[in-house]
Design a protein around this motif. Structure first.
Motif, short mmCIF file in Angstrom:
data_model
loop_
_atom_site.label_atom_id
_atom_site.label_comp_id
_atom_site.label_asym_id
_atom_site.label_seq_id
_atom_site.Cartn_x
_atom_site.Cartn_y
_atom_site.Cartn_z
N GLU A 179 -53.82 61.40 75.04
CA GLU A 179 -53.18 60.11 75.13
C GLU A 179 -51.89 60.05 73.92
N LEU A 180 -52.33 60.84 72.68
CA LEU A 180 -51.05 60.83 71.89
C LEU A 180 -50.06 61.72 72.25
N VAL A 181 -50.33 63.01 72.96
CA VAL A 181 -49.26 63.75 73.59
C VAL A 181 -48.49 62.82 74.66
N GLY A 182 -49.00 62.24 75.15
CA GLY A 182 -48.47 61.01 76.19
C GLY A 182 -47.33 60.41 75.63
N VAL A 183 -47.86 59.96 74.54
CA VAL A 183 -46.87 58.79 73.87
C VAL A 183 -45.79 59.66 73.32
N TYR A 184 -46.10 60.89 72.79
CA TYR A 184 -44.91 61.83 72.21
C TYR A 184 -43.99 62.17 73.43
N ASP A 185 -44.66 62.45 74.62
CA ASP A 185 -43.81 62.77 75.54
C ASP A 185 -42.77 61.35 76.03
N ASP A 186 -43.17 60.19 76.11
CA ASP A 186 -42.35 58.97 76.34
C ASP A 186 -41.34 58.74 75.41
N ALA A 187 -41.82 58.95 74.04
CA ALA A 187 -40.79 59.04 73.04
C ALA A 187 -39.71 59.84 73.22
N TRP A 188 -40.07 61.17 73.39
CA TRP A 188 -39.00 62.23 73.36
C TRP A 188 -38.19 61.80 74.68
N VAL A 232 -35.41 64.03 66.89
CA VAL A 232 -36.18 63.58 67.99
C VAL A 232 -37.67 63.98 68.01
N PHE A 233 -37.81 65.23 67.50
CA PHE A 233 -39.29 65.76 67.38
C PHE A 233 -40.00 64.75 66.34
N GLY A 234 -39.46 64.67 65.35
CA GLY A 234 -40.03 63.90 64.01
C GLY A 234 -40.17 62.28 64.60
N GLY A 235 -39.34 61.72 65.20
CA GLY A 235 -39.64 60.53 66.01
C GLY A 235 -40.64 60.51 66.75
N SER A 236 -40.81 61.28 67.47
CA SER A 236 -41.58 61.17 68.88
C SER A 236 -43.17 61.57 68.18
N ILE A 237 -43.21 62.34 67.20
CA ILE A 237 -44.72 62.65 66.58
C ILE A 237 -44.86 61.13 65.73
N HIS A 238 -43.81 60.59 65.21
CA HIS A 238 -44.13 59.39 64.46
C HIS A 238 -44.70 58.34 65.55
N SER A 239 -43.88 58.24 66.77
CA SER A 239 -44.54 57.30 67.83
C SER A 239 -45.94 57.25 68.21
N ALA A 240 -46.33 58.78 68.21
CA ALA A 240 -47.55 58.93 68.58
C ALA A 240 -48.76 58.46 67.31
N ILE A 241 -48.36 58.64 66.22
CA ILE A 241 -49.11 58.41 64.94
C ILE A 241 -49.28 56.82 64.78
#
Lengths: 283, 149
Positions: free
Chosen positions: A88-97, A61-70
């Motif tokens: 903003e990137l951390v916001g995308v990470y949160d949503d993806a998580w 889940v972590f890897g996928g969420s970092i991936h979404s932010a990038i």
């Protein structure tokens, strides 16, 4: 009385049709292939029996969420917009998580959702200040889906390339990875199979752009106290490609032959999301 | 009433001694007053010939894409002119063009048509899409930040 019946033709199903009948998908993905290599029974649970995993590991889940932010970062650049802020990137990470947390997330011993979020912020900050967040060359694709026949007699290979970039003499396939530590040459070798398949899919595109060379690389973000962002590059050679194709051929033959068995390993079994199904398996 | 008729045709060779051909005829009715203005009349004739030639090229491109020997449309590659296969724009490129045009309040398909004489974005080649993205980015203020390249 004359009876008539519809004309019939006999036709051998294509590999794609056979894959569809077996797995519900008319293709093979690199992750399905590596899943089979890791444990044939796990492959069967996931891709043939369609069992729901008992949990999802936090690293996934972590890897996928970092991936979404990038991905978000490069999508904005692709569209001619300024690079996003770390917030903003951390916001995308949160949503993806949140989106990936449908299945219970199994956290590691010393992990909490908050410590992982803090780690994500450090990693995304390191990424943002890294030169690797500003690519040289023209972007051709972000999370670009590629599909094609790579190995004769096997189903099409379908995969998503994180980034596709071209400059004056090469087309680069770039994959983002998170890792506990910096990558060695051995890590590059282990990761190369999937990218080598992608390289085969990208080859016609590189040809259309002027017989450009295909290059594969990984941008690795470490999950360490002071995260590093490093790039590892490989130019595929014919021998590696042939070996990878041979592996795909063997894996597909084994799948079609119904060769599913557990592959016990201290490393894989402890994090396997199908342990109960495996224990209950009777052949 | 003045009647203007132009036609254009073209044939191109294919592998194995095959060929592809297309022809078109256009007829236009004009005001007779135009006959007394040779420059204007010539302009209309030239324009009509351009239209006819474009229609023929367009038709031939379509035949090449869909004809035998070309790859599946799904793979977004087609036969090309015999030198290299044509590779169509990636889904990401099409998405990016739509997003930039959206911000600039431009009709993406019309822009593509005006620049490259294609019916819609899906018909752009990889290289055309790259060029169009570069051009559009230069129109955005965000490009001043140097992103994306």
């Amino acid at each position: 009385m004359i009876a008539t019946s519809p004309a019939r033709t006999s036709r051998t199903p294509s590999p794609n049709q056979r894959a569809l009948a077996l797995t519900g998908r008319d293709y093979l993905s690199p992750s399905a292939i590596s899943s089979y290599q890791r444990c044939p029974l796990q492959f069967r649970f996931r891709y043939i029996d369609n069992l729901e995993p008992e949990f999802t590991s936090s690293s996934l889940v972590f890897g996928g969420s970092i991936h979404s932010a990038i991905e978000h970062h490069f999508r904005l650049l692709f569209e001619g917009r300024p690079a996003p802020s770390v917030d903003e990137l951390v916001g995308v990470y949160d949503d993806a998580w949140t989106a990936r947390s449908d299945t219970p997330v199994r956290l590691g011993k010393s992990e909490t959702v908050e410590t992982l979020r803090n780690l994500a912020r450090r990693m995304l900050t390191a990424f943002q200040v890294s030169e690797l967040s500003k690519l040289d060359g023209r972007l051709l694709g972000v999370e670009e889906e590629l599909r094609g026949s790579v190995v004769p007699g096997c189903p099409d290979v379908l995969g998503r390339v994180d980034l596709l970039v071209h400059d004056h003499d090469s087309v680069q396939i770039i994959d983002f990875k998170t890792s506990r530590s910096r990558w060695s040459e051995f890590d590059v070798e282990l990761a190369s199979a999937q990218q080598l398949l992608y390289a085969e899919l990208v080859a016609p595109l590189a040809e259309a752009l002027g017989d450009l060379r295909v290059e594969i690389s990984w941008i690795v973000l470490t999950k360490t106290k002071s995260p590093s962002v490093e790039r590892h590059t490989l130019t595929p050679d014919a021998k590696q490609v042939a070996r990878t194709k041979l592996i795909v051929r063997r894996v597909w033959d084994a799948i079609e032959g119904g060769n599913f068995h557990p592959s016990p390993s201290a490393m894989s079994c402890s994090t396997c999301a199908f342990r109960n199904a495996c224990r209950a398996w009777e052949g | 009433m003045l009647k203007l008729h132009v036609s254009s045709s073209k044939k191109i060779g294919q592998p194995d001694y095959g060929s592809l051909g297309a022809s078109v005829g256009l007829e236009l009715e004009l005001d007779t007053a135009l006959a007394s203005d040779p420059d204007a009349l010539n302009g209309r004739v030239r324009k009509l010939f351009d239209l006819a030639r474009q229609a023929v090229e367009h038709e031939l491109q379509g035949q090449q894409r869909n004809g035998p020997g070309s790859s599946a449309r799904d793979n977004r590659t087609s036969g090309g002119n015999g030198d290299r296969p044509i590779r169509y724009a990636t889904a990401s490129q099409v998405r990016a063009i739509r997003a930039i045009c959206g911000r600039l309040k431009l009709d993406a398909d019309r822009e593509a048509n005006q620049r490259f004489n294609v019916d819609d974005l899906d018909e752009l080649t990889l290289a055309q899409a790259s060029t169009m993205i570069d051009d559009l980015k230069s129109l955005t203020t965000a490009d001043r930040n140097g992103g994306g390249r």
